[in-house]
Motif scaffolding. Sequence first.
Motif, PDB file in Angstrom:
ATOM      1  N   ALA A 193       0.822  -1.209   0.000  1.00 47.66           N
ATOM      2  CA  ALA A 193       0.000   0.000   0.000  1.00 47.66           C
ATOM      3  C   ALA A 193       0.854   1.256   0.000  1.00 47.66           C
ATOM      4  N   ALA A 194       1.976   1.221   0.736  1.00 43.53           N
ATOM      5  CA  ALA A 194       2.867   2.383   0.803  1.00 43.53           C
ATOM      6  C   ALA A 194       3.473   2.689  -0.568  1.00 43.53           C
ATOM      7  N   PHE A 195       3.927   1.657  -1.264  1.00 42.59           N
ATOM      8  CA  PHE A 195       4.482   1.865  -2.602  1.00 42.59           C
ATOM      9  C   PHE A 195       3.389   2.261  -3.592  1.00 42.59           C
ATOM     10  N   GLY A 196       2.165   1.822  -3.325  1.00 41.24           N
ATOM     11  CA  GLY A 196       1.054   2.166  -4.203  1.00 41.24           C
ATOM     12  C   GLY A 196       0.696   3.639  -4.153  1.00 41.24           C
ATOM     13  N   LYS A 197       1.121   4.341  -3.114  1.00 39.78           N
ATOM     14  CA  LYS A 197       0.825   5.767  -2.977  1.00 39.78           C
ATOM     15  C   LYS A 197       1.776   6.645  -3.789  1.00 39.78           C
ATOM     16  N   ILE A 198       2.796   6.011  -4.372  1.00 38.07           N
ATOM     17  CA  ILE A 198       3.679   6.761  -5.274  1.00 38.07           C
ATOM     18  C   ILE A 198       2.931   6.947  -6.592  1.00 38.07           C
ATOM     19  N   LYS A 210       6.675   8.425 -10.518  1.00 39.93           N
ATOM     20  CA  LYS A 210       7.419   7.277 -11.047  1.00 39.93           C
ATOM     21  C   LYS A 210       8.059   7.616 -12.395  1.00 39.93           C
ATOM     22  N   ARG A 211       7.326   8.319 -13.241  1.00 35.15           N
ATOM     23  CA  ARG A 211       7.890   8.686 -14.546  1.00 35.15           C
ATOM     24  C   ARG A 211       9.067   9.645 -14.378  1.00 35.15           C
ATOM     25  N   GLN A 212       8.954  10.565 -13.431  1.00 35.70           N
ATOM     26  CA  GLN A 212      10.058  11.496 -13.170  1.00 35.70           C
ATOM     27  C   GLN A 212      11.297  10.755 -12.684  1.00 35.70           C
ATOM     28  N   ASN A 244      19.080   0.086 -11.309  1.00 32.58           N
ATOM     29  CA  ASN A 244      18.052  -0.602 -10.526  1.00 32.58           C
ATOM     30  C   ASN A 244      18.191  -0.313  -9.029  1.00 32.58           C
ATOM     31  N   ILE A 245      19.434  -0.317  -8.557  1.00 31.12           N
ATOM     32  CA  ILE A 245      19.679  -0.048  -7.133  1.00 31.12           C
ATOM     33  C   ILE A 245      19.261   1.378  -6.786  1.00 31.12           C
ATOM     34  N   GLN A 246      19.599   2.332  -7.641  1.00 29.70           N
ATOM     35  CA  GLN A 246      19.220   3.728  -7.403  1.00 29.70           C
ATOM     36  C   GLN A 246      17.706   3.898  -7.440  1.00 29.70           C
ATOM     37  N   LEU A 247      17.039   3.193  -8.365  1.00 30.71           N
ATOM     38  CA  LEU A 247      15.584   3.292  -8.472  1.00 30.71           C
ATOM     39  C   LEU A 247      14.905   2.718  -7.230  1.00 30.71           C
ATOM     40  N   ILE A 248      15.414   1.583  -6.758  1.00 28.15           N
ATOM     41  CA  ILE A 248      14.872   0.979  -5.539  1.00 28.15           C
ATOM     42  C   ILE A 248      15.045   1.921  -4.357  1.00 28.15           C
ATOM     43  N   THR A 249      16.222   2.546  -4.273  1.00 26.91           N
ATOM     44  CA  THR A 249      16.499   3.490  -3.182  1.00 26.91           C
ATOM     45  C   THR A 249      15.538   4.672  -3.237  1.00 26.91           C
ATOM     46  N   LEU A 250      15.277   5.171  -4.445  1.00 27.36           N
ATOM     47  CA  LEU A 250      14.353   6.297  -4.609  1.00 27.36           C
ATOM     48  C   LEU A 250      12.932   5.904  -4.221  1.00 27.36           C
ATOM     49  N   TYR A 251      12.525   4.701  -4.611  1.00 26.12           N
ATOM     50  CA  TYR A 251      11.186   4.222  -4.239  1.00 26.12           C
ATOM     51  C   TYR A 251      11.067   4.096  -2.715  1.00 26.12           C
ATOM     52  N   GLN A 306      10.654   7.488  -1.230  1.00 28.06           N
ATOM     53  CA  GLN A 306       9.332   8.059  -1.485  1.00 28.06           C
ATOM     54  C   GLN A 306       8.263   7.437  -0.581  1.00 28.06           C
ATOM     55  N   ALA A 307       8.435   6.152  -0.267  1.00 30.54           N
ATOM     56  CA  ALA A 307       7.410   5.423   0.504  1.00 30.54           C
ATOM     57  C   ALA A 307       7.787   5.249   1.970  1.00 30.54           C
ATOM     58  N   GLN A 308       8.830   5.942   2.427  1.00 26.22           N
ATOM     59  CA  GLN A 308       9.388   5.648   3.746  1.00 26.22           C
ATOM     60  C   GLN A 308       8.389   5.829   4.891  1.00 26.22           C
ATOM     61  N   PHE A 309       7.520   6.832   4.793  1.00 26.66           N
ATOM     62  CA  PHE A 309       6.572   7.062   5.887  1.00 26.66           C
ATOM     63  C   PHE A 309       5.647   5.858   6.051  1.00 26.66           C
TER      64      PHE A 309
END
Length: 232
Positions: A121-126, A131-133, A141-148, A151-154
Amino acid sequence: MELILSGLREAVDMLATGDNDIYQITLLTLQVCLLSTVISSVIGIPFGMLLRFRSFRGKNIILLISHAGMGLPPVVAGLWVTMLLWRSGPLGEWGWLFTPNAIVIAQVVVSLPIVVSLSYAAFGKIDDGTKRQLQALGPTNIQLITLYLKQAQFGLWAAVMAGLGRVLAEVGAAMMVGGNLQGQTRILTTSMVMEVSRGNFDVALALSFVLMLISIAVTLVLLRMQRKEVHL
């Protein structure tokens, strides 16, 4: 009211006098609950991300099981783990039944669906625009995972805290797979059940105050860590 005050006084006396049993029980409670929460988070958060951003056969079934597992009765989890760890079971040769390891496994079973579902659910709020940005930056892939994750940390911290709350409150599965053995597998929740069955309500209340103190303290630590992450 008098019973509650009596339980509170009993809790203060236990902690102030350095009661060996209460400290041993409290330490074991912290060990198994924190370990099971860490395991659930290490498995559940990446799995929640996988379910959110990847399509594969059986995904909807896994999501259904995960969501349904959030309400899994602990005694059911305890029964399954007991059958797995029983001497004639698939994992019987490990000899983990009626040990802290069995309690950790049972707690992971009841908390993992919560962490997976809330992480999903947390990742779904992105939103799609974000995501396109992120993808337009051309990250690895590692950088993208880190960014996700950032974004969803809360929501992810909320998932971890919900998982921790589930294992701290869990009693049925721990009683079944651990046996509530003094000095070996007795934790705060199982001790409370035992004291109530003996009619020692003041002691049970004292243990409940200790458990609430632990829950508040650990939650405050997680909230502080969450705020630090948000401000980074």
